[in-house]
Motif scaffolding. Structure first.
Motif, PDB file in Angstrom:
ATOM      1  N   LYS A 162       1.102  -1.101  -0.001  1.00 38.40           N
ATOM      2  CA  LYS A 162      -0.053   0.050  -0.082  1.00 38.40           C
ATOM      3  C   LYS A 162       0.745   0.924   0.314  1.00 38.40           C
ATOM      4  O   LYS A 162       1.998   1.352   0.723  1.00 38.40           O
ATOM      5  CB  LYS A 162      -1.404   0.586   1.350  1.00 38.40           C
ATOM      6  CG  LYS A 162      -1.471  -0.719   1.759  1.00 38.40           C
ATOM      7  CD  LYS A 162      -2.979  -1.364   0.298  1.00 38.40           C
ATOM      8  CE  LYS A 162      -3.779  -2.137   0.797  1.00 38.40           C
ATOM      9  NZ  LYS A 162      -5.115  -1.678   0.010  1.00 38.40           N
ATOM     10  N   LYS A 163       0.508   2.146  -0.482  1.00 40.05           N
ATOM     11  CA  LYS A 163       1.237   3.348  -0.822  1.00 40.05           C
ATOM     12  C   LYS A 163       0.712   4.265  -0.840  1.00 40.05           C
ATOM     13  O   LYS A 163      -1.161   4.622  -0.802  1.00 40.05           O
ATOM     14  CB  LYS A 163       1.797   4.057  -2.080  1.00 40.05           C
ATOM     15  CG  LYS A 163       2.866   2.740  -2.985  1.00 40.05           C
ATOM     16  CD  LYS A 163       3.897   3.506  -2.356  1.00 40.05           C
ATOM     17  CE  LYS A 163       5.243   1.845  -2.996  1.00 40.05           C
ATOM     18  NZ  LYS A 163       5.424   0.805  -1.782  1.00 40.05           N
ATOM     19  N   ASN A 164       1.043   5.545   0.223  1.00 37.95           N
ATOM     20  CA  ASN A 164      -0.194   6.053   1.207  1.00 37.95           C
ATOM     21  C   ASN A 164      -0.736   5.940   2.508  1.00 37.95           C
ATOM     22  O   ASN A 164      -2.255   6.514   2.094  1.00 37.95           O
ATOM     23  CB  ASN A 164      -0.565   7.604   0.616  1.00 37.95           C
ATOM     24  CG  ASN A 164       1.108   8.223  -0.608  1.00 37.95           C
ATOM     25  OD1 ASN A 164       1.954   8.334  -0.211  1.00 37.95           O
ATOM     26  ND2 ASN A 164       0.439   7.975  -1.798  1.00 37.95           N
ATOM     27  N   ALA A 165      -0.577   4.804   2.662  1.00 38.06           N
ATOM     28  CA  ALA A 165      -1.610   3.932   3.279  1.00 38.06           C
ATOM     29  C   ALA A 165      -2.264   4.491   4.699  1.00 38.06           C
ATOM     30  O   ALA A 165      -1.227   5.249   5.518  1.00 38.06           O
ATOM     31  CB  ALA A 165      -1.424   2.763   3.406  1.00 38.06           C
ATOM     32  N   LYS A 166      -3.638   4.314   5.002  1.00 34.35           N
ATOM     33  CA  LYS A 166      -3.820   5.139   6.034  1.00 34.35           C
ATOM     34  C   LYS A 166      -4.579   3.517   6.643  1.00 34.35           C
ATOM     35  O   LYS A 166      -4.695   2.346   6.222  1.00 34.35           O
ATOM     36  CB  LYS A 166      -5.794   5.801   5.936  1.00 34.35           C
ATOM     37  CG  LYS A 166      -5.319   7.225   5.539  1.00 34.35           C
ATOM     38  CD  LYS A 166      -6.755   7.475   5.407  1.00 34.35           C
ATOM     39  CE  LYS A 166      -6.535   8.760   5.488  1.00 34.35           C
ATOM     40  NZ  LYS A 166      -6.142   9.373   4.187  1.00 34.35           N
ATOM     41  N   ARG A 184       4.226   4.119  11.734  1.00 35.71           N
ATOM     42  CA  ARG A 184       4.654   5.284  10.972  1.00 35.71           C
ATOM     43  C   ARG A 184       5.687   5.431  10.702  1.00 35.71           C
ATOM     44  O   ARG A 184       6.294   6.012  10.042  1.00 35.71           O
ATOM     45  CB  ARG A 184       4.652   5.893  13.074  1.00 35.71           C
ATOM     46  CG  ARG A 184       3.312   6.716  12.993  1.00 35.71           C
ATOM     47  CD  ARG A 184       2.788   8.031  12.043  1.00 35.71           C
ATOM     48  NE  ARG A 184       3.534   9.046  11.707  1.00 35.71           N
ATOM     49  CZ  ARG A 184       3.710   9.626  10.656  1.00 35.71           C
ATOM     50  NH1 ARG A 184       3.029   8.952   9.797  1.00 35.71           N
ATOM     51  NH2 ARG A 184       4.546  10.476  10.025  1.00 35.71           N
ATOM     52  N   ASN A 187       6.408   5.088   7.418  1.00 33.38           N
ATOM     53  CA  ASN A 187       5.858   6.543   6.751  1.00 33.38           C
ATOM     54  C   ASN A 187       4.082   6.429   6.506  1.00 33.38           C
ATOM     55  O   ASN A 187       3.552   6.989   5.696  1.00 33.38           O
ATOM     56  CB  ASN A 187       6.170   6.401   5.415  1.00 33.38           C
ATOM     57  CG  ASN A 187       6.642   8.114   4.813  1.00 33.38           C
ATOM     58  OD1 ASN A 187       5.374   9.463   6.072  1.00 33.38           O
ATOM     59  ND2 ASN A 187       6.681   8.145   4.144  1.00 33.38           N
ATOM     60  N   ILE A 188       3.452   5.438   7.593  1.00 36.76           N
ATOM     61  CA  ILE A 188       1.464   5.061   7.571  1.00 36.76           C
ATOM     62  C   ILE A 188       1.136   6.140   8.343  1.00 36.76           C
ATOM     63  O   ILE A 188       1.384   6.280   9.096  1.00 36.76           O
ATOM     64  CB  ILE A 188       1.248   3.976   7.662  1.00 36.76           C
ATOM     65  CG1 ILE A 188       1.874   2.755   6.417  1.00 36.76           C
ATOM     66  CG2 ILE A 188      -0.179   3.539   7.732  1.00 36.76           C
ATOM     67  CD1 ILE A 188       2.060   1.458   6.861  1.00 36.76           C
ATOM     68  N   ASP A 189       0.346   6.526   7.733  1.00 38.87           N
ATOM     69  CA  ASP A 189      -1.268   7.445   8.720  1.00 38.87           C
ATOM     70  C   ASP A 189      -1.085   6.992   8.815  1.00 38.87           C
ATOM     71  O   ASP A 189      -2.293   5.845   9.048  1.00 38.87           O
ATOM     72  CB  ASP A 189      -1.994   8.564   7.481  1.00 38.87           C
ATOM     73  CG  ASP A 189      -2.224   9.269   7.886  1.00 38.87           C
ATOM     74  OD1 ASP A 189      -2.326  10.172   8.059  1.00 38.87           O
ATOM     75  OD2 ASP A 189      -3.870   8.213   8.591  1.00 38.87           O
ATOM     76  N   ASP A 254      -7.275   1.611   4.861  1.00 40.08           N
ATOM     77  CA  ASP A 254      -6.360   0.484   3.990  1.00 40.08           C
ATOM     78  C   ASP A 254      -5.493  -0.353   4.833  1.00 40.08           C
ATOM     79  O   ASP A 254      -5.967  -1.697   4.145  1.00 40.08           O
ATOM     80  CB  ASP A 254      -5.393   1.061   2.820  1.00 40.08           C
ATOM     81  CG  ASP A 254      -5.518   2.751   2.263  1.00 40.08           C
ATOM     82  OD1 ASP A 254      -6.743   2.539   1.765  1.00 40.08           O
ATOM     83  OD2 ASP A 254      -4.730   3.436   2.779  1.00 40.08           O
TER      84      ASP A 254
END
Ligand code: FDA
Ligand code: NAD
Length: 435
Positions: A162-166, A184, A187-189, A254
């Motif tokens: 997953k890219k730019n995953a939440k 984190r 780099n996950i939200d 996600d």
């Protein structure tokens, strides 16, 4: 009809305690073919704590065979070959589905039977699932739990895919805090959700928790307290998309990681062995009420001598030490000897981001907070003492040196008197170093 495979000793479960028990057997003297370890997992015993930490690091994550036992306590790393050399049979990817303690036999899902003279139950814990209490949509894809290396592999794959995953992390205990941090780092939200007024309430005071919540917030972790996940919605591929909270809020997700507690795996033995406080009741040698059956690690409810009561402990240090104690007792009994009673000082720890804490003793009574617990500090170092009946019975320290951690362990063991709470708060760590 198939013949049972017979062993002098069987360890049921191939986790942390199994590995430490095997090492102790080898130390005490073992003939080839005497010992078997039967495990549902496909790998030799490893240090489970790595799964929620270095296993999920974005750069050079830990992988097997790097963290097989006993590296977690600074010991020799037992590779699969080690078991081979010692003549210990590792029976992997084999789930036991029936245990008959009267007949001294175990049956696997594949229909094999195993019999033993002495059994050590080391089945550990299993995760509590949201589907266990009927949370709507909780069987959607990309809702993860973490107990075994396979679980960690699936989560790792999702993190990479997953890219730019939440991500939403459900639960504010050990898994919640360690997984939020490692997500984190990827780099996950991240949003954490838990029902209590502060994180890790089974150990942390509000003062301790305030530091971690502040620190996590500075790292970009969003925290929603006082509510729970009541449902999930999924896309047409069945992948989780939203988390619905009891307070009406809806969070995009996600990836969902759930850490809402564990449950000792004792169901195979229901009605066959005495239980207490949710675990299998043992004496100070981890012997159950059934002769030749021992229970160690997460499943054991044992006499905690220091506090004069039966306790169950779900932490790695006890799983190692209880396994060693049981094996020593088994071997001593064979020679007509006894060993000293288990005299355990509870020890828990965790690591996340650049943080590292240790706790020793009992978290009961009044508490005092000392030191620098400002989450903005470049090198925060703070702690707490627990005081009961005028004595210090528990101690917590974030950011301690190995020497300082030894000092707080000593305090918890010695239980020095402490009359003046304000004085104790002022003295802080120096109180411990004087003991
Ligand atoms: P453990 O769970 O290690 O092993 C049980 C084994 O039995 C597993 O291999 C399982 O597959 C097997 N099994 C169960 N039923 C079976 C059956 N019917 N047939 C065959 N096999 C079966 N603690 C701590 O102090 N500090 C820490 O940082 C961490 N971190 C941490 C991270 C994560 C992700 C988890 C899940 C847990 C921790 N812990 C921890 C807790 C610690 O790992 C735990 O207390 C010990 O692993 C317990 O050791 P056991 O051997 O009792 O069970
Ligand atoms: P836990 O008991 O530490 O935390 C469970 C948390 O779940 C509670 O604090 C609460 O916040 C939350 N919760 C309960 N019901 C909920 C609900 N319906 N919705 C949302 N949140 C809810 O358990 P865990 O973190 O899942 O850990 C599982 C096991 O793994 C435990 O045995 C633990 O000791 C072990 N573990 C230990 C460590 C460590 O010692 N550093 C690290 C990871 C895991």
């Amino acid at each position: 009809f198939s013949m049972a495979k017979t062993f002098k000793y069987i360890i049921l479960g191939g986790g942390v305690s199994a590995g430490y028990a095997a090492r102790e057997f080898a130390k005490q003297g073992l003939k080839p073919g005497e010992l078997a370890i039967i495990s549902k997992e496909g790998v030799a015993p490893y240090e489970r704590p790595a799964l929620s930490k270095a296993y999920l690091f974005p750069e050079s994550p830990a992988r097997l065979p790097g963290f097989h036992v006993c590296v977690g306590s600074g010991g020799e790393r037992l590779l699969p070959e080690w078991y081979n050399e010692k003549g210990i049979e590792l029976i992997l990817s084999t789930e036991i589905v029936k245990a008959d303690l009267a007949a001294k036999s175990l049956t696997s899902a594949g229909g094999e039977t195993f019999s033993y003279q002495t059994l050590i139950i080391a089945t550990g814990s299993t995760v509590i699932r949201l589907t266990d209490f009927g949370v709507q949509g909780a069987d959607a894809k990309n809702i993860f739990y973490l107990r075994e290396v396979d679980d960690a592999d699936k989560l790792y794959e999702a993190i990479k895919a997953k890219k730019n995953a939440k991500a939403v992390v459900v639960g504010g205990g050990y898994i919640g805090l360690e997984l939020s941090a490692v997500l984190r780092l990827n780099n996950i939200d991240v949003t954490m959700v838990y029902p209590e007024p502060w994180c890790m309430p089974r150990l942390f005071t509000s003062g301790i928790a305030a530091f971690y919540e502040g620190y996590y917030a500075n790292k970009g972790v969003k925290i929603i307290k006082g509510t729970v996940a009541v449902g999930f919605t999924a896309n047409s591929d069945g992948e989780v998309k939203e988390v619905k909270l009891k307070d009406g809020r809806v969070l995009e997700a996600d990836i969902v990681v759930v850490g809402v507690g564990g449950r000792p795996q004792t169901s195979l033995f229901k009605g066959q062995v005495e239980e207490e406080k949710g675990g299998i009741k043992t004496d100070s040698f981890f012997k159950t009420n059934i002769s030749d059956v021992y229970a160690v690690g997460d499943v054991a409810t044992f006499p905690l001598k220091l506090y004069g009561e039966l306790r169950r402990v779900e932490h790695v240090d006890h799983s190692r030490k209880s396994a060693e104690q049981a094996v020593k007792a088994i071997k001593a009994a064979e020679d007509g000897n006894t060993v000293e009673e288990y005299d355990y000082l509870p020890y828990f720890y965790s690591r996340s981001f650049d943080l590292s804490w240790q706790f020793y003793g009992d978290n009961v009574g009044d508490t005092v907070l000392f030191g620098d617990n400002n989450p903005e500090s470049s090198k925060p170092k703070f702690g707490s003492y627990w005081i009961k009946d005028g004595k210090v019975v528990g101690a917590f320290l974030e950011g301690g040196t190995p020497e300082e951690n030894k000092d707080i362990a000593k305090v918890a063991r010695v239980q020095p008197p402490a009359q003046d709470v304000d004085q104790l708060a002022k003295e802080g760590l120096s109180f411990a170093s004087k003991i």
